[in-house]
Design an enzyme around this catalytic site. Structure first.
Site, PDB file in Angstrom:
ATOM      1  N   LYS A 150     -17.933  39.336 -40.888  1.00 43.58           N
ATOM      2  CA  LYS A 150     -17.580  39.827 -39.543  1.00 43.58           C
ATOM      3  C   LYS A 150     -17.079  38.659 -38.688  1.00 43.58           C
ATOM      4  O   LYS A 150     -17.667  37.585 -38.684  1.00 43.58           O
ATOM      5  CB  LYS A 150     -18.778  40.522 -38.914  1.00 43.58           C
TER       6      LYS A 150
ATOM      7  N   GLU B  62     -24.727  51.233 -47.932  1.00 47.67           N
ATOM      8  CA  GLU B  62     -25.822  50.850 -47.030  1.00 47.67           C
ATOM      9  C   GLU B  62     -25.964  51.826 -45.861  1.00 47.67           C
ATOM     10  O   GLU B  62     -25.059  52.616 -45.583  1.00 47.67           O
ATOM     11  CB  GLU B  62     -25.589  49.436 -46.487  1.00 47.67           C
TER      12      GLU B  62
END
Ligand code: PSU
Ligand code: MN
Length: 304
Positions: A158, A25
């Site tokens: 995260k 990405e």
């Protein structure tokens, strides 16, 4: 007329010949890591994929063309700053308006799915934000995984997010979650989020077998493989918890919301830990991309 979608020749050849390809990405590069580290990491990640016997396909939208596989000069553009952060829903508008943008996990998975790329290596998956009942902020990464057959190799979710709620959402969306060489679900900067993970795998071949079995059922969803950060690069837990608490207060005080939350919190971590979280983030992405290359190879072996 500009091309809507362009697959780099090297990537197209590998896909046509059934050789391994790994999707990468660009939001991680454009919004997750500061310059000039981001450009160095962009090159390193591609090299790691090649060293693992696969072809890298970094994704971005440039001048309205969705690109699967970038030239070095295009990686320079992605890392130079100023690119928008594109989720899956933003791809069409960005393409039609001939703009540039970096792809999130959601947008990268969508493009990988279109091209037939089965494996994607990144840092941390987006998910359900803390206090979601006020913000309604749930990353589109989850919705895309629900209907896109791509395996995302990451270090969990995260830690700035609500990890238990994210795991619940993944269950609701019927997205399998595997952990690599651990019984615990990894916590991004930390090896252990404190939550168990039901499905442990220990070798790339086992992951390939799970992907093949999931596909044999006709499932249209993707899959998450959570690989804990290498032990030497793990953040100190006390430092992590303190910096996270400060970061969440900062976001609240400044009224940061939407797509800005994740980059602001990651940047806060990088500053407040004197670069320790940056080193950790880079180490975990590298490890994930290496593992993704091995799995892509194993998947090709299963398929033949
Ligand atoms: N992993 C990282 N750094 C990042 C990201 C992932 O180590 O910057 C990005 C991914 O692109 C992911 C995005 O899709 O953060 C999630 O953003 P949001 O929480 O706004 O959906
Ligand atoms: Mn969001």
């Amino acid at each position: 007329m500009h091309d809507a979608l362009r697959i780099a020749p090297e990537v197209a050849d590998a896909l046509a010949e059934g050789r391994p390809v790994v999707a990468l990405e660009s939001t991680l590069l454009a919004h997750g890591l500061p310059a000039p580290d981001n450009r160095a990491v962009a090159g390193e990640l591609e090299e790691l994929v090649r060293a693992g016997g696969a072809v890298p396909a970094t994704m971005a939208v440039l001048d309205g063309t969705a690109r699967i596989g970038l030239e070095p000069s295009q990686l320079d553009r992605v890392c130079a700053g100023g690119l928008a952060k594109l989720s899956r829903r933003d791809l069409g508008p960005a393409m039609a308006r001939l703009t540039d943008g970096a792809t999130t996990v959601a947008a990268t998975c969508a493009l990988a799915g279109l091209a037939g790329i089965a494996v994607f290596g990144t840092g941390g998956l987006g998910g359900v934000h803390r206090e979601v009942w006020r913000s309604w902020d749930i990353s589109a990464d989850l919705a895309v995984l629900a209907d896109t057959p791509v395996l995302v190799v990451c270090s969990g979710v995260k830690s700035v997010l609500d990890v238990p709620a994210t795991l619940e959402q993944l269950e609701t969306l019927s997205v399998p979650v595997l952990s690599y060489r651990t019984d615990q679900f990894p916590g991004f900067y930390l090896r252990d989020s404190g939550l168990p993970c039901g499905w442990r795998v220990d070798e790339p071949e086992q992951v390939a077998e799970v992907v093949a079995a999931h596909r044999a059922l006709g499932a249209a969803s993707g899959m998450v493989l959570a690989n804990p950060v290498p032990p030497v690069a793990e953040l100190d837990r006390e430092l992590h918890d303190r910096v996270l608490a400060d970061g969440l207060t900062l976001v609240e005080e400044r009224g940061v919301h939407g797509g800005e939350v994740t980059p602001v919190l990651l940047d806060h971590f990088h500053t407040a830990t004197d670069g320790a979280s940056l080193a950790c983030n880079i180490a975990l992405v590298r490890a994930n991309v290496e593992l993704a290359a091995s799995i892509a190879g194993a998947l090709c072996a299963v398929a033949t």
